[in-house]
Design an enzyme around this catalytic site. Structure first.
Site, PDB file in Angstrom:
ATOM      1  N   LYS A 191      84.463-105.333  19.581  1.00 17.08           N
ATOM      2  CA  LYS A 191      83.923-104.124  20.199  1.00 17.08           C
ATOM      3  C   LYS A 191      84.823-102.923  19.914  1.00 17.08           C
ATOM      4  CE  LYS A 191      86.159-105.075  24.650  1.00 17.08           C
ATOM      5  NZ  LYS A 191      85.955-105.238  26.108  1.00 17.08           N
ATOM      6  N   ARG A 207      83.532-106.533  38.080  1.00 14.07           N
ATOM      7  CA  ARG A 207      82.952-105.551  37.164  1.00 14.07           C
ATOM      8  C   ARG A 207      81.478-105.872  36.957  1.00 14.07           C
ATOM      9  NH1 ARG A 207      86.179-104.859  31.614  1.00 14.07           N
ATOM     10  NH2 ARG A 207      85.310-106.938  31.297  1.00 14.07           N
ATOM     11  N   HIS A 216      85.463-113.759  33.278  1.00  9.66           N
ATOM     12  CA  HIS A 216      86.509-112.936  32.648  1.00  9.66           C
ATOM     13  C   HIS A 216      87.699-112.813  33.584  1.00  9.66           C
ATOM     14  CE1 HIS A 216      87.823-110.070  29.591  1.00  9.66           C
ATOM     15  NE2 HIS A 216      88.253-109.296  30.563  1.00  9.66           N
ATOM     16  N   ARG A 248      87.840-115.875  23.630  1.00 13.86           N
ATOM     17  CA  ARG A 248      87.405-114.547  23.202  1.00 13.86           C
ATOM     18  C   ARG A 248      88.602-113.644  22.873  1.00 13.86           C
ATOM     19  NH1 ARG A 248      84.575-115.039  28.138  1.00 13.86           N
ATOM     20  NH2 ARG A 248      85.770-113.269  28.936  1.00 13.86           N
ATOM     21  N   TYR A 256     101.804 -74.009  19.606  1.00  9.24           N
ATOM     22  CA  TYR A 256     101.221 -73.390  20.804  1.00  9.24           C
ATOM     23  C   TYR A 256     102.156 -73.507  22.000  1.00  9.24           C
ATOM     24  CZ  TYR A 256      96.642 -73.426  18.442  1.00  9.24           C
ATOM     25  OH  TYR A 256      95.596 -73.226  17.580  1.00  9.24           O
ATOM     26  N   CYS A 286      98.822 -80.227  17.633  1.00 12.24           N
ATOM     27  CA  CYS A 286      97.610 -79.427  17.490  1.00 12.24           C
ATOM     28  C   CYS A 286      96.416 -80.325  17.163  1.00 12.24           C
ATOM     29  CB  CYS A 286      97.801 -78.393  16.388  1.00 12.24           C
ATOM     30  SG  CYS A 286      99.276 -77.377  16.582  1.00 12.24           S
ATOM     31  N   ASP A 314      94.653 -80.580  14.425  1.00 15.64           N
ATOM     32  CA  ASP A 314      94.644 -81.137  13.078  1.00 15.64           C
ATOM     33  C   ASP A 314      96.040 -81.311  12.479  1.00 15.64           C
ATOM     34  OD1 ASP A 314      91.722 -80.772  13.048  1.00 15.64           O
ATOM     35  OD2 ASP A 314      92.237 -78.655  12.889  1.00 15.64           O
TER      36      ASP A 314
END
Length: 384
Positions: free
Chosen positions: A39, A137, A169, A227, A273, A321, A323
């Site tokens: 997942k 859950r 679980h 799992r 910044y 930042c 990027d």
């Protein structure tokens, strides 16, 4: 020498993944099989590539969070069983039939909705029943007074469902203190009580599974599936947490970016910044072509977090930042545009693990790996 691939990238070692699978097998009961949890894009490693790799090497059952993740696997030709661990909206029930998927029957009411849909189309929909033994859950809640058993039994009896398994679980299988060991043991006891009641009522439970990654590391159980998710990828949630076993896992992921600019700044110069970094002396600063839009957590700005340049540790300075980010490379000679920066992985004799990032945020490795964004391309090693 590390080679540049693009502005920023992830490399995934497929050989390490196959090695980790063999290490997991050493921890299992001889009759237990692996249900590979892929997942969240296989925790940032690339779900389709990882699933195909595993299927080509003997693993034929997978678990995902949602129907769209299941469809991703089917589109690339994954033919094994795929269990959807989460909620599938009724509008998407048709995919369960069309793509031969296994659905988590997470409550009696939900199972009835699936059954009604299957009845309308004259088919049976496959799935496993989720039993909540203490995670709190999803799942039919089962307690010491056996509350919930009749709902579990009723799901098995729905005519247009093919209930092929039952699972639960663990919530604290990673904790080895007495209180949490007792809690996990109690979860196992409750799961066993459900299985015993089904046996008494002559109901075949199907495939049984309860062990997540820490359940595998810390408990020797005898169920049909385990799992593992992170373990396949060579990491645990937290490197500092003790475990009962001693597997030889190899982290499969490394994370890199290119230097785009190198400059020398004078004392009192500010970087990025907010002007939260002010140079106290003349410094050589490298701008690196990666930022928080790529998954680098902005929370580690000015925290002392380091990366590797030419095999040496260098601190990130200033605010990260969107990027780009800046690194102090004053102590390294011959740094230039195009050089590779390692955020996670090895360079020379040094190594930075994902766990270092997780501690700075702070979070767990699951979260940190999932933060690496889709715009960062993944490259995969050749198989040996």
């Amino acid at each position: 020498m590390l080679q540049s691939k693009t502005r920023a990238w992830v490399s995934v070692d497929r050989n390490a993944i196959l090695h980790n699978v063999e290490e997991i097998k050493k921890l299992l009961d001889e009759d237990s099989e692996i249900m590979a949890v892929v997942k969240a894009n296989a925790y940032g490693h690339g779900d389709t590539v990882i699933a195909k790799l595993l299927e080509n090497n003997g693993i034929h059952t997978f678990a995902v969070s949602s129907v769209d993740e299941a469809l991703n696997l089917r589109r690339v030709g994954v033919s094994g069983d795929i269990l959807i661990l989460g909620y599938t909206p009724p509008v998407h029930f048709h995919y369960l039939i069309e793509e031969n998927l296994l659905q988590n029957f997470l409550s009696l009411d939900y199972a009835k909705k699936v059954n009604e849909f299957a009845l309308a189309y004259g088919v049976k929909i496959r799935g496993h029943i989720k039993v909540d033994t203490g995670m709190g859950r999803l799942g039919i809640r089962y307690t010491d007074d056996e509350d919930g058993y009749e709902d579990i039994k009723a799901v098995y009896q729905l005519e247009h469902l093919a209930v092929e398994g039952i699972f639960s679980h663990f919530s604290v299988a990673d904790e080895l203190d007495e209180e949490n060991l007792n809690y996990t043991s109690h979860q196992i006891e409750l799961f066993e009580k459900v299985l015993e009641r089904l046996k008494e009522d002559k109901i075949e439970p199907g495939k049984r599974h309860i062990q997540n990654s820490y359940g595998i590391l810390n408990y020797k159980l005898h169920y049909d599936f385990v799992r593992p998710g992170l373990l396949i990828l060579g990491v645990t949630s937290d490197d500092a947490i003790p475990i009962k076993s001693n597997p030889d896992f190899i982290p499969a992921l490394s994370w890199h970016a290119n230097i785009s600019y190198v400059k020398t700044v004078q004392p009192e110069s500010s970087i990025s910044y907010g002007r939260h970094y002010i140079a106290k002396s003349e410094r050589k600063i490298a701008t690196v072509s990666i930022g928080y839009a790529d998954g680098v957590p902005r929370e580690v700005s000015n925290s002392g977090m380091e990366v590797l340049v030419h095999g040496k540790r260098c601190p990130i300075i200033g605010n990260i930042c969107m990027d780009q980010m800046m690194v102090d490379v004053s102590d390294i000679d011959d740094v230039c545009e195009g050089d590779v920066v390692t955020l996670v992985g090895k360079d020379g004799d040094e190594q930075i693990k994902i766990d270092e990032w997780s501690r700075k945020v702070p979070t767990i490795n699951n979260d940190m790996l999932c933060r690496i964004s889709a715009r960062v391309p993944r490259f995969y090693s050749r198989l040996k």
